[in-house]
Motif scaffolding. Structure first.
Motif, mmCIF file in Angstrom:
data_model
loop_
_atom_site.group_PDB
_atom_site.id
_atom_site.type_symbol
_atom_site.label_atom_id
_atom_site.label_comp_id
_atom_site.label_asym_id
_atom_site.label_seq_id
_atom_site.Cartn_x
_atom_site.Cartn_y
_atom_site.Cartn_z
ATOM 1 N N SER A 2 3.081 2.392 14.902
ATOM 2 C CA SER A 2 1.932 1.136 14.933
ATOM 3 C C SER A 2 1.282 1.252 16.267
ATOM 4 N N GLN A 52 0.746 -1.308 0.061
ATOM 5 C CA GLN A 52 -0.033 0.137 -0.168
ATOM 6 C C GLN A 52 1.021 1.382 -0.116
ATOM 7 N N GLU A 74 2.834 0.426 4.368
ATOM 8 C CA GLU A 74 2.516 -0.229 5.451
ATOM 9 C C GLU A 74 3.212 -1.765 5.268
ATOM 10 N N THR A 85 -0.155 -4.407 12.194
ATOM 11 C CA THR A 85 0.349 -3.731 11.148
ATOM 12 C C THR A 85 1.478 -2.533 11.396
ATOM 13 N N LYS A 89 3.404 1.003 10.280
ATOM 14 C CA LYS A 89 3.123 1.836 9.205
ATOM 15 C C LYS A 89 4.533 2.985 8.924
ATOM 16 N N TRP A 90 4.959 2.697 7.628
ATOM 17 C CA TRP A 90 6.200 3.436 7.379
ATOM 18 C C TRP A 90 5.872 5.004 6.613
ATOM 19 N N SER A 91 6.542 5.942 6.981
ATOM 20 C CA SER A 91 6.350 7.242 6.599
ATOM 21 C C SER A 91 7.629 7.660 6.174
ATOM 22 N N LEU A 127 4.374 6.973 1.901
ATOM 23 C CA LEU A 127 3.512 6.370 2.787
ATOM 24 C C LEU A 127 3.437 4.756 2.586
#
Length: 223
Positions: A130, A47, A75, A91, A93-95, A73
């Motif tokens: 997360s 994503q 996931e 899950t 989240k990578w930003s 962005l």
């Protein structure tokens, strides 16, 4: 007949060259959006989306200096082992917020469509977050390549599509699993044990990571 064909080809070539002339010192602003996929050490990312703002200054009639601000962005799945909630899936989240500086070349021989090729370097700040584990953040260099095709709708407006590989020479980690457990850290005044929840994470190592983005942009030319 042959003379007519050569005359048409010559006219198209002159029109193409004329289109490329007069760009010197012009400026453009691009609003871009894209999706992508991770490769190499980023192959766990899913994503993936990106939003960016490009500013370009024409150094001559075929080359630009490009400045870009963007955010990516993504996931990734994490295995969660929780004594309170067994079987829970997690899950992460990578930003990634970054800026780049580079150059782009747009040949003067194109006709209906304009083609461009570019590359550059940038600096990024990333974060991993997360609800399943504590957050982390860091920063580092990145490098990009660029290939695009553009259609001039008006003299001041163009639409286009582009592909942009991003290379991250990272020296970091990406969570694979997190385990929560109660650990006795002492006793209270009644002799009962005092427990504290501990978080233990395991990681994949990130060293050479690649994102490949593909999307569209709207370009506004400033004279």
């Amino acid at each position: 007949m042959k003379k007519t064909i050569w005359a048409i080809l010559l006219g198209m070539l002159l029109a193409s060259s004329a289109q490329a002339q007069g760009r010197y010192r012009q400026m453009t602003i691009n609003l871009a959006g894209s999706s992508g996929m991770g490769l190499m050490d980023f192959d766990r990312l899913d994503q993936v989306y990106s939003y960016s703002l490009w500013y370009s200054y024409w150094l001559n009639d075929t080359s630009t200096l490009d400045i870009n601000i963007a955010q990516n962005l993504g996931e990734f799945a994490v295995d969660v082992f929780d004594h309170k909630k067994p079987g829970r899936e997690g899950t992460g989240k990578w930003s990634d917020l970054y800026g780049t500086v580079g150059a782009r070349y747009q040949p003067a021989w194109d006709f209906l469509l304009d083609f461009g090729f570019g590359a550059g370097v940038g600096y990024e700040g990333w974060s991993v977050s997360s609800s399943d584990f504590s957050s982390r953040h860091g920063d580092g260099l990145l490098y990009y390549g660029l290939a695009d095709v553009e259609y001039p709708v008006r003299r001041w407006l163009s639409i286009g599509a582009y592909a942009e590989p991003l290379f991250y020479p990272l020296n970091d980690r990406l969570e694979t699993s997190v385990t929560f457990s109660n650990v006795a850290v002492g006793v209270d005044d009644k002799g009962k044990p005092i427990y504290q929840e501990k978080e233990k994470k395991e990681y994949d190592t990130l060293q050479n990571s690649v994102l490949v983005l593909g999307g569209v942009w709207i370009k506004i030319r400033i004279y």
